[in-house]
Motif scaffolding. Sequence first.
Motif, PDB file in Angstrom:
ATOM      1  N   ASP A  77      -2.233  -1.700  10.872  1.00 52.49           N
ATOM      2  CA  ASP A  77      -2.795  -1.464   9.844  1.00 52.49           C
ATOM      3  C   ASP A  77      -3.869  -1.139   9.940  1.00 52.49           C
ATOM      4  O   ASP A  77      -5.023  -0.223   8.726  1.00 52.49           O
ATOM      5  CB  ASP A  77      -2.866  -2.935   9.317  1.00 52.49           C
ATOM      6  N   ARG A  78      -4.970  -1.531  10.674  1.00 51.14           N
ATOM      7  CA  ARG A  78      -6.419  -1.759  11.421  1.00 51.14           C
ATOM      8  C   ARG A  78      -6.160   0.240  11.106  1.00 51.14           C
ATOM      9  O   ARG A  78      -6.915   0.414  10.635  1.00 51.14           O
ATOM     10  CB  ARG A  78      -6.944  -1.917  12.571  1.00 51.14           C
ATOM     11  N   TYR A  81      -6.102   1.709   7.605  1.00 56.29           N
ATOM     12  CA  TYR A  81      -7.516   1.919   7.544  1.00 56.29           C
ATOM     13  C   TYR A  81      -7.780   2.984   7.283  1.00 56.29           C
ATOM     14  O   TYR A  81      -8.829   3.521   6.566  1.00 56.29           O
ATOM     15  CB  TYR A  81      -7.382   0.026   6.858  1.00 56.29           C
ATOM     16  N   LYS A  84      -7.658   6.496   6.384  1.00 47.18           N
ATOM     17  CA  LYS A  84      -7.755   6.135   4.936  1.00 47.18           C
ATOM     18  C   LYS A  84      -8.703   7.066   4.593  1.00 47.18           C
ATOM     19  O   LYS A  84      -9.235   7.880   4.286  1.00 47.18           O
ATOM     20  CB  LYS A  84      -6.383   5.525   4.752  1.00 47.18           C
ATOM     21  N   LYS A  85      -9.339   5.462   5.448  1.00 45.52           N
ATOM     22  CA  LYS A  85     -11.132   5.684   5.717  1.00 45.52           C
ATOM     23  C   LYS A  85     -11.759   6.889   5.323  1.00 45.52           C
ATOM     24  O   LYS A  85     -12.211   7.776   4.534  1.00 45.52           O
ATOM     25  CB  LYS A  85     -11.599   4.310   5.568  1.00 45.52           C
ATOM     26  N   THR A 112       0.229   4.002   0.719  1.00 44.95           N
ATOM     27  CA  THR A 112      -1.336   3.518  -0.164  1.00 44.95           C
ATOM     28  C   THR A 112      -1.573   5.526  -0.481  1.00 44.95           C
ATOM     29  O   THR A 112      -2.950   5.721  -1.198  1.00 44.95           O
ATOM     30  CB  THR A 112      -2.001   3.055   1.101  1.00 44.95           C
TER      31      THR A 112
END
Length: 329
Positions: A77-78, A81, A84-85, A112
Motif C-alpha cells: 500500500d505504501r 501510494y 501514484k504520488k 486508484t
Amino acid sequence: MLKNKSFIKFTAFLFLLISPILCSCLQKENTVSIMNWNVQTFFDSVKDGTEYRDFKQMSSDYSTSSWSVKKYEQRLDRLAYVIKKLDCDVVVLEELEKKEQLQDIINRLDATFSIAKRYKHGFFAKSKGSAIGCAIISRLPLSDISVHSLDCNIDDTEAPKLRPIIKASVINGKKSFVLLVNHWKSKSGGELTSDFWRKQQEAQLSRLIKEASTDKVPVLACGDFNKNIEEFDCTNESSGSVFLHGAGGCSVYSPWFTNGELFSVGSYYYHGSWEYIDNFFLAGDAELYDFKAENSGCWTDDDGHPYRYSVFNGQGYSDHLPITCKLRI
C-alpha cells in the motif's frame, strides 16, 4: 584469469500487454517521466528460503519480531501510494523479490488510477539463486527486452552474485529510447574488494550503451550503482559529463551536478552525510531535465532523509529516496 561474458538470460519475467485503444495516452512533445527507486529488501509473504534473515521468521499477525502477510500488504500500500504520488510514466524498482509482486503492485494502482494512467507493461529479472532483483512497470509499451548477466571468473576466487542488467526499448508513439536497469555490487565485504566487481559492471554497461546507441537511439541507464557519482570519472562537472570505462568507454550525462556543484540532497543518507549512488546516465540525442531526489513526502523523516523500513515494527518505506526525471526524445 578473468572472463567477461554478457549474455541473454531470462531468469524470471512478467510482460503485460496493452490493448491498442489505450495507446492513445502518449505524452506531449515526446516527453517521458521516469522514476527509479531502491525499495529496500521488498520481500513478499511467501517463504522461499532465499529471503534475508529478518524475513525468514514468518507470522500471520503484526508481530514485532516476524515478517507477515499483513506487513507485506502494508508495504504494498505504501509503495503504491508513492508511485501514484510521483505519477511517472515509467517506474524502475530495485530489490523486489519476484515477478508476482508486479501484479500485486499493479492491482493496487488499478484501484486508484484512471484508465489512461494504468501501468500495463512490466518486466522482472534476477540472477538464479539471488534473493532480490529489478523490475520495470510502464504505461508505455516495452519491446526488445533482454537480460544481460556478467560472467566473471577469477582463478581461486569465488565471484559474488552479480545482478543482471535489464535492457528494454520504451516506445512513445513514433519515438523510443533504450532503458538499461542496473543494481551494482554493494560495498559489503570491503570497498576495495567490491570495487573490482563494480568496475566489471561499469565495463559491461559501457559496452551495452555503445551497442544500443549505434542507431542514434537515446539510451538511459538508471538504478542503484552503489558508487558515489564523484567516484566515477567526472570529466566535466560543470556540464555533468561522466566517462564510463571499459570496452573503449563512453561518455554519458549525469544530472547530479548543477553548475559544477553537487545537489544538496542525495539519494542515500549514510553516517550523517548524503551519498549519490542512485543515478540516471543519458547517452544520445535526448534531453534529461526536471531531475529530483524526492525528499518531500511521507517516505522521508522530518529532516528529509529516507524513512528506512524496519521489519521489526513494520514502519517506514526505504533507506533510499526515489529519484525522478523527465526525458524529451
